[in-house]
Write a protein that holds these residues in place. Structure first.
Motif, PDB file in Angstrom:
ATOM      1  N   GLU A 110      38.441  -2.726  52.122  1.00 33.54           N
ATOM      2  CA  GLU A 110      38.193  -1.482  52.845  1.00 33.54           C
ATOM      3  C   GLU A 110      37.082  -0.734  52.122  1.00 33.54           C
ATOM      4  O   GLU A 110      37.134  -0.557  50.908  1.00 33.54           O
ATOM      5  CB  GLU A 110      39.468  -0.647  52.903  1.00 33.54           C
ATOM      6  N   GLY A 112      34.659   2.788  52.268  1.00 33.18           N
ATOM      7  CA  GLY A 112      34.544   4.101  52.889  1.00 33.18           C
ATOM      8  C   GLY A 112      34.429   5.202  51.861  1.00 33.18           C
ATOM      9  O   GLY A 112      34.272   4.958  50.661  1.00 33.18           O
ATOM     10  N   ASP A 113      34.511   6.423  52.351  1.00 31.67           N
ATOM     11  CA  ASP A 113      34.459   7.605  51.500  1.00 31.67           C
ATOM     12  C   ASP A 113      35.873   8.177  51.419  1.00 31.67           C
ATOM     13  O   ASP A 113      36.527   8.382  52.448  1.00 31.67           O
ATOM     14  CB  ASP A 113      33.489   8.639  52.076  1.00 31.67           C
ATOM     15  N   TYR A 114      36.325   8.450  50.202  1.00 35.79           N
ATOM     16  CA  TYR A 114      37.698   8.887  49.957  1.00 35.79           C
ATOM     17  C   TYR A 114      37.710  10.218  49.236  1.00 35.79           C
ATOM     18  O   TYR A 114      36.852  10.494  48.405  1.00 35.79           O
ATOM     19  CB  TYR A 114      38.436   7.850  49.095  1.00 35.79           C
ATOM     20  N   GLN A 119      42.662   9.616  50.178  1.00 37.03           N
ATOM     21  CA  GLN A 119      42.688   9.566  51.638  1.00 37.03           C
ATOM     22  C   GLN A 119      41.291   9.263  52.168  1.00 37.03           C
ATOM     23  O   GLN A 119      40.308   9.869  51.731  1.00 37.03           O
ATOM     24  CB  GLN A 119      43.172  10.902  52.215  1.00 37.03           C
ATOM     25  N   LEU A 120      41.209   8.354  53.105  1.00 41.27           N
ATOM     26  CA  LEU A 120      39.946   7.973  53.719  1.00 41.27           C
ATOM     27  C   LEU A 120      39.390   9.142  54.523  1.00 41.27           C
ATOM     28  O   LEU A 120      40.101   9.739  55.325  1.00 41.27           O
ATOM     29  CB  LEU A 120      40.152   6.754  54.612  1.00 41.27           C
ATOM     30  N   PRO A 124      36.510   3.878  58.262  1.00 38.36           N
ATOM     31  CA  PRO A 124      35.991   2.973  57.229  1.00 38.36           C
ATOM     32  C   PRO A 124      34.661   2.377  57.657  1.00 38.36           C
ATOM     33  O   PRO A 124      34.352   2.308  58.844  1.00 38.36           O
ATOM     34  CB  PRO A 124      37.068   1.894  57.119  1.00 38.36           C
TER      35      PRO A 124
END
Length: 135
Positions: A110, A112-114, A119-120, A124
């Motif tokens: 996965e 993405g930015d968290y 928490q995403l 994604p």
């Protein structure tokens, strides 16, 4: 999420029915990985194990912070940081202040930015022709 969504169920059924017709698709938890995601996951895992940064079946968390790169909360020494930054860029993953690449022991990847709580933020980032990139 406690229960699978309709999309998850349909994707799983599609894969189970047509998996022989789609050898480049690989299941990973609740979604299909594109060929590009599978290649990135396998290449990262192979290089990280060879460089003794993670174990064979260990989860991986790659985080970007300014110009640094953390792999499972450790800054790689020597030229390893540049090696992994370059490898990720080759696959179209650019650094960002909250960008992370997660690989679970089960094989899910996965990107993405968290936020600070894991928490995403948004959708994604997906790699490959079958899925849109989050930009």
């Amino acid at each position: 999420m406690k229960y699978p969504t309709v999309v998850t169920i349909l994707c799983t059924l599609f894969f189970l029915n047509f998996s022989n017709d789609c050898p480049e698709c690989v299941t990973s938890d609740t979604f299909l990985l594109s060929t590009e995601e599978t290649v990135l996951r396998d290449e990262l895992r192979r290089e990280l194990v060879a460089d003794q940064l993670v174990g064979n079946h260990e989860g991986v968390k790659i985080e970007f912070e300014f110009h640094d790169l953390f792999i499972n909360e450790v800054i790689p020494t020597g030229g390893l940081m540049a090696k992994y930054q370059s490898l990720l860029r080759m696959h179209g993953i650019e650094a960002g202040p909250q960008r992370q690449v997660l690989i679970s022991p089960s094989g899910k990847i996965e990107i993405g930015d968290y936020d600070d709580w894991g928490q995403l933020l948004g959708a994604p980032i997906r790699l490959g022709k079958a899925v849109a990139s989050a930009k």
